[in-house]
Design a protein around this motif. Sequence first.
Motif, PDB file in Angstrom:
ATOM      1  N   GLN A  52       6.246   5.100  11.330  1.00 47.87           N
ATOM      2  CA  GLN A  52       6.320   3.990  10.385  1.00 47.87           C
ATOM      3  C   GLN A  52       4.957   3.303  10.270  1.00 47.87           C
ATOM      4  O   GLN A  52       4.536   2.922   9.179  1.00 47.87           O
ATOM      5  N   ASP A  55       2.751   5.346   8.100  1.00 37.73           N
ATOM      6  CA  ASP A  55       3.124   5.144   6.695  1.00 37.73           C
ATOM      7  C   ASP A  55       2.535   3.830   6.173  1.00 37.73           C
ATOM      8  O   ASP A  55       2.030   3.769   5.053  1.00 37.73           O
ATOM      9  N   VAL A  56       2.611   2.791   6.987  1.00 34.13           N
ATOM     10  CA  VAL A  56       2.047   1.497   6.602  1.00 34.13           C
ATOM     11  C   VAL A  56       0.539   1.634   6.410  1.00 34.13           C
ATOM     12  O   VAL A  56      -0.018   1.112   5.440  1.00 34.13           O
ATOM     13  N   HIS A  58      -1.160   4.298   5.570  1.00 34.73           N
ATOM     14  CA  HIS A  58      -1.387   5.018   4.313  1.00 34.73           C
ATOM     15  C   HIS A  58      -1.227   4.066   3.124  1.00 34.73           C
ATOM     16  O   HIS A  58      -2.083   4.009   2.233  1.00 34.73           O
ATOM     17  N   ASP A  59      -0.128   3.305   3.129  1.00 29.48           N
ATOM     18  CA  ASP A  59       0.117   2.363   2.037  1.00 29.48           C
ATOM     19  C   ASP A  59      -0.969   1.291   1.974  1.00 29.48           C
ATOM     20  O   ASP A  59      -1.359   0.853   0.883  1.00 29.48           O
ATOM     21  N   ALA A  60      -1.461   0.883   3.135  1.00 27.46           N
ATOM     22  CA  ALA A  60      -2.509  -0.134   3.178  1.00 27.46           C
ATOM     23  C   ALA A  60      -3.786   0.380   2.524  1.00 27.46           C
ATOM     24  O   ALA A  60      -4.407  -0.327   1.722  1.00 27.46           O
ATOM     25  N   MET A  62      -3.998   2.729   0.323  1.00 26.34           N
ATOM     26  CA  MET A  62      -3.733   2.870  -1.115  1.00 26.34           C
ATOM     27  C   MET A  62      -3.874   1.496  -1.787  1.00 26.34           C
ATOM     28  O   MET A  62      -4.463   1.383  -2.863  1.00 26.34           O
ATOM     29  N   ALA A  63      -3.354   0.470  -1.135  1.00 24.96           N
ATOM     30  CA  ALA A  63      -3.454  -0.887  -1.687  1.00 24.96           C
ATOM     31  C   ALA A  63      -4.900  -1.368  -1.686  1.00 24.96           C
ATOM     32  O   ALA A  63      -5.346  -2.012  -2.644  1.00 24.96           O
ATOM     33  N   THR A  86      -2.844  -4.970   5.449  1.00 26.78           N
ATOM     34  CA  THR A  86      -2.107  -4.124   6.388  1.00 26.78           C
ATOM     35  C   THR A  86      -0.977  -4.899   7.048  1.00 26.78           C
ATOM     36  O   THR A  86       0.156  -4.423   7.142  1.00 26.78           O
ATOM     37  N   LEU A  89       1.927  -5.543   4.622  1.00 25.14           N
ATOM     38  CA  LEU A  89       2.701  -4.330   4.372  1.00 25.14           C
ATOM     39  C   LEU A  89       3.570  -3.985   5.585  1.00 25.14           C
ATOM     40  O   LEU A  89       4.715  -3.554   5.426  1.00 25.14           O
ATOM     41  N   SER A  93       7.590  -3.832   5.685  1.00 17.21           N
ATOM     42  CA  SER A  93       8.272  -2.632   6.174  1.00 17.21           C
ATOM     43  C   SER A  93       9.362  -2.994   7.173  1.00 17.21           C
ATOM     44  O   SER A  93      10.465  -2.462   7.122  1.00 17.21           O
TER      45      SER A  93
END
Length: 191
Positions: A52, A55-56, A58-60, A62-63, A86, A89, A93
Amino acid sequence: MNLAPDTAALFDYEQALQACARGERQALQDLYKQESRYLLGVALRIVRQRQQAEDVLHDAFMAIWTRSATFDATKGAGRGWMYSVTRNLALNSVRNGAREVSVDEETAEALDAQGSMEAHRQVSDAFELNASLGKLNDCLSRLEPARRNCILYAYVDGCSHGEIAARTQTPLGTVKAWIKRGMGSLRECMQ
């Protein structure tokens, strides 16, 4: 950019974020090399699960890539902005994960039917919601700016009381009192 450990203190986060805003992928790679392990640690402390947290992370990134143009160096340091992205996000999550519940197929169908009925009812409630949001905005505007900011930091940005105290350079006890009194004033105003 050379990212050797002895030059880490010299890394220019603001310049790298500006380069990301211009679409320079190398800048994002440099930010990743410089901070990914630390940001992963931030996410891991919050979500408590490695997958998890990854994943955070990766999303961070991207953001960070997509929102780098919104970074404003006059409001804070680039590195701090990345940590905020980060952290927020990761908190989202955790909040979203807490809402997920496994159900069997029959229960899922019943919930879908109930959701349809609820959606129909919500259309009629949309006017009331807009009125409530307008009233909330009005009530927030009546609060003293310092108290209003503390409430927004806590309930919109998800900051802890300690983080708010650091942001506002206000004693922790004062922040807690402002939030408690401000929320009481909001409750009273909303009735």
